[in-house]
Enzyme design. Structure first.
Site, short mmCIF file in Angstrom:
data_model
loop_
_atom_site.label_atom_id
_atom_site.label_comp_id
_atom_site.label_asym_id
_atom_site.label_seq_id
_atom_site.Cartn_x
_atom_site.Cartn_y
_atom_site.Cartn_z
N SER A 147 -9.20 1.77 3.13
CA SER A 147 -8.20 2.36 2.59
C SER A 147 -7.18 1.38 1.77
O SER A 147 -6.40 2.00 1.07
CB SER A 147 -7.23 3.40 3.49
OG SER A 147 -6.65 2.51 4.47
N LYS B 278 0.90 -1.19 -0.15
CA LYS B 278 -0.09 -0.16 -0.08
C LYS B 278 0.89 1.14 -0.05
O LYS B 278 1.79 1.22 0.63
CB LYS B 278 -0.85 -0.14 1.21
CG LYS B 278 -1.84 1.13 1.43
CD LYS B 278 -2.66 1.00 2.88
CE LYS B 278 -3.57 1.95 3.04
NZ LYS B 278 -4.54 1.91 4.25
N SER C 4 -9.57 -1.03 7.42
CA SER C 4 -8.95 -1.12 6.01
C SER C 4 -8.08 -2.08 5.39
O SER C 4 -7.66 -1.92 4.15
CB SER C 4 -7.94 0.39 5.98
OG SER C 4 -8.65 1.56 6.12
#
Length: 468
Positions: A155, A80, A179
Site C-alpha cells: 500500500s 504516506k 506494504s
C-alpha cells in the site's frame, strides 16, 4: 560531473547542508521542481505541504546562525497519506476522508521533524491502505516510474514511486503484510519493516489489527534507512505495543560478535517463485559468501507446516471488517473495490481463529529456532518483478495463483513481528528491479542493516534511476 540534488541520498544532502555547500531552500526547491516535472506521469503525490519552503527557510536560518543541527536538518521527506500530518491533509485514499486535516503529527512524523526533516508532501496509497496496488477513488492510480504501465505496488506505492523517481529522498510508509517492502521491490528502492512495536503507530490509520501493522522508513540507500530508523525507534507512551527502550546504533559496521552466519531460501513455504527472482536471491547469497560470510541454503519447517498467508487471512479479516464498517457507515457509495471486498468476506469461525492463533505461535517458534543457528535470512521480496496494472491472477513458475500470493515471502514477518529489509540486487530481462529481503531476529535491525550494507557494496546494479 556533480549529480542533481534529486539524485543524492538523504545522508549526503544532510552533509552538504551542514557544511553550507547547499541550502535547505535549494534542496526543497529542487524536489518541488522534480515533482512538477514528473508527477503528472507517475501520480505519486497527493498533497504538497504548503509550508515546505517556509520550513526550509527556517532551516537555512538555523544553519547560518550556527545552531545545533539535527541529523536530517533541512532534508525533505514525504509521508504516506495514511499517516497524520499537522495542518496537511491526510485523506487515507478515500473520498470519505476528503479534506481531513489533522491538528497533530503522527509520532513518526514528529520525530522526523525533530531530526530536522522538512515535510515535503503526502503520497498516494490504495483505499484505506489496503491492497497491493495504489489506486483509489480520491487521487487515482500511481504508476511505476520504471514502466508507467506497471504498478509501484501497495500500500505504500505512492511513496515508493516518489522516491524512485527522485521526487523525494526519504519517506515513511506502513506495512500490514507487504506494504513497505513490496513497493520497494517493485520500484528498486530500499525499505525496512522493523520489529513490531519498534516504531509507534500513533497517529496512523487503520490500526486494526494492531499486532500486524508497522511503520517503516523508505529511501534509496541502506544508510538512509538506518539513519531514519535511528530517529524513529522507541516508545512514545501512547502505543502500548511500542515498549522497546534504548537508542538504536546506526553503525552499519555493527556485527553480532561472531562470524556472520546467513541462510537463504526461496521456499518451500512461500508459494511459487519466478526463476529469475530465485536466481537473484542465490546471487545475493553467493555475493555474501564471496565476502567471507558463512552462507548456506536453508529451510524453515514451520513455514511448510503453516502457510503464513493462510494464517494471516484467517486472523486479520475479523479485525479489519469492523474498522472498515465504522469508517464507511453512511458513505457506502464512496467505497472502492477493496473496502467492499473486505466487508463481503465471510467471518472466520472461532475454531478457525483459534487454530490460526496457534499456527502463528508455531511460526514464531520456527523462526526462533532458526535464529539460534543463523544471524540473518535472505529471501525474495516478491515472486515476480513489478506487474501490469489491474492484473489479479498470475502464472508463476508454471503455477497459477491469485494476487494475494505476491505476499507469500513478506507476510510471515507481519505474523511473527520479525524485522525485514528490502533492497535491490538485480534486474529482470525487461529492465525491472528485483529486490531481495534480509530478515533478522527480533530487535536485530542492526544485523540486517549490516548485512544489507555488505550487499549494497557488491551489488551488480548500477542504474538506480528510471529514465523519466
Amino acid at each position: 560531473m556533480t549529480p542533481p540534488l534529486t539524485r543524492l541520498d538523504a545522508t549526503r544532502l544532510a552533509e552538504l547542508i551542514r557544511t553550507k555547500e547547499v541550502s535547505p531552500v535549494e534542496v526543497v526547491r529542487a524536489h518541488l521542481d522534480r515533482i512538477e516535472a514528473v508527477d503528472p506521469q507517475v501520480n505519486a503525490i497527493v498533497t504538497v505541504a504548503e509550508g515546505a519552503l517556509d520550513a526550509a527557510r527556517a532551516a537555512e536560518a538555523a544553519v547560518m546562525a550556527g545552531d545545533e543541527l539535527g541529523p536530517l536538518h533541512g532534508v525533505p521527506f514525504t509521508v504516506k497519506d495514511s499517516i497524520d500530518t499537522a495542518g496537511v491533509a491526510t485523506q487515507r485514499g478515500s473520498p470519505i476522508f476528503r479534506g481531513r486535516t489533522p491538528d497533530r503529527d503522527a509520532t513518526s512524523v514528529a520525530r522526523m521533524k525533530a531530526a530536522g526533516g522538512v515535510l515535503l508532501a503526502k503520497t498516494n496509497l490504495p483505499e484505506f491502505s489496503y491492497w497491493i496496488e495504489s489506486d483509489n477513488l480520491l487521487s487515482g492510480r500511481s504508476n511505476n516510474p520504471w514502466d508507467l504501465t506497471r504498478t509501484p505496488g501497495g500500500s505504500s506505492g505512492g511513496e515508493s514511486a516518489a522516491i524512485a523517481a527522485g521526487m523525494s529522498p526519504l519517506g515513511l510508509g506502513t506495512d500490514l503484510a507487504i506494504s513497505v517492502r513490496g513497493p520497494a521491490a517493485q520500484t528498486g528502492i530500499t525499505s525496512m519493516k522493523p520489529t513490531h512495536g519498534r516504531i509507534p503507530m500513533t497517529g496512523i490509520w487503520p490500526r486494526a489489527p494492531r499486532r500486524f501493522w508497522h511503520v517503516g522508513p523508505m529511501a534509496r540507500s541502506v544508510r538512509d534507512v538506518a539513519l531514519a530508523f535511528s530517529q524513529l525507534a522507541g516508545p512514545d507512551g501512547e502505543d502500548a505495543f511500542s515498549t522497546i527502550t534504548g537508542r538504536f546504533d546506526t553503525g552499519l559496521g555493527a556485527r553480532p560478535g561472531h562470524p556472520l552466519r546467513v541462510g537463504w531460501m526461496v521456499g518451500p513455504g512461500f508459494g511459487p517463485v519466478d526463476p529469475e527472482v530465485a536466481a537473484t536471491v542465490k546471487a545475493a547469497a553467493d555475493a555474501l559468501e564471496g565476502l567471507g560470510v558463512h552462507v548456506e541454503p536453508v529451510g524453515i519447517p514451520a513455514l511448510e507446516r503453516d502457510f503464513a498467508l493462510d494464517v494471516f487471512n484467517r486472523l486479520h479479516v475479523m479485525e479489519m471488517k469492523p474498522a472498515f464498517a465504522d469508517a464507511s457507515r453512511g458513505h457506502e457509495g464512496e467505497m472502492y473495490k477493496m473496502a467492499k471486498t473486505t466487508l463481503s468476506l465471510p467471518d472466520t469461525s472461532m475454531a478457525d481463529f483459534i487454530d490460526a492463533e496457534q499456527a502463528a505461535e508455531r511460526l514464531r517458534d520456527g523462526y526462533a529456532d532458526y535464529f539460534t543457528r543463523f544471524d540473518a535470512l535472505i529471501t525474495h521480496v516478491l515472486p515476480i518483478p513489478a506487474h501490469k496494472h489491474g492484473v489479479d491472477r498470475f502464472t508463476i513458475d508454471g503455477q497459477e495463483v491469485d494476487a494475494t500470493y505476491l505476499q507469500g515471502a513478506t507476510v510471515p514477518l507481519n505474523v511473527t513481528g520479525l524485522p525485514g529489509l528490502a533492497m535491490r540486487f538485480g534486474t529482470s530481462r525487461e529492465g525491472l528491479p528485483i529486490n531481495v529481503q534480509v530478515v533478522g531476529a527480533w530487535q536485530a535491525e542492526s544485523t540486517i542493516l549490516h548485512v544489507a550494507s555488505l550487499l549494497e557494496g557488491v551489488s551488480p546494479v548500477r542504474n538506480l534511476f528510471p529514465e523519466i
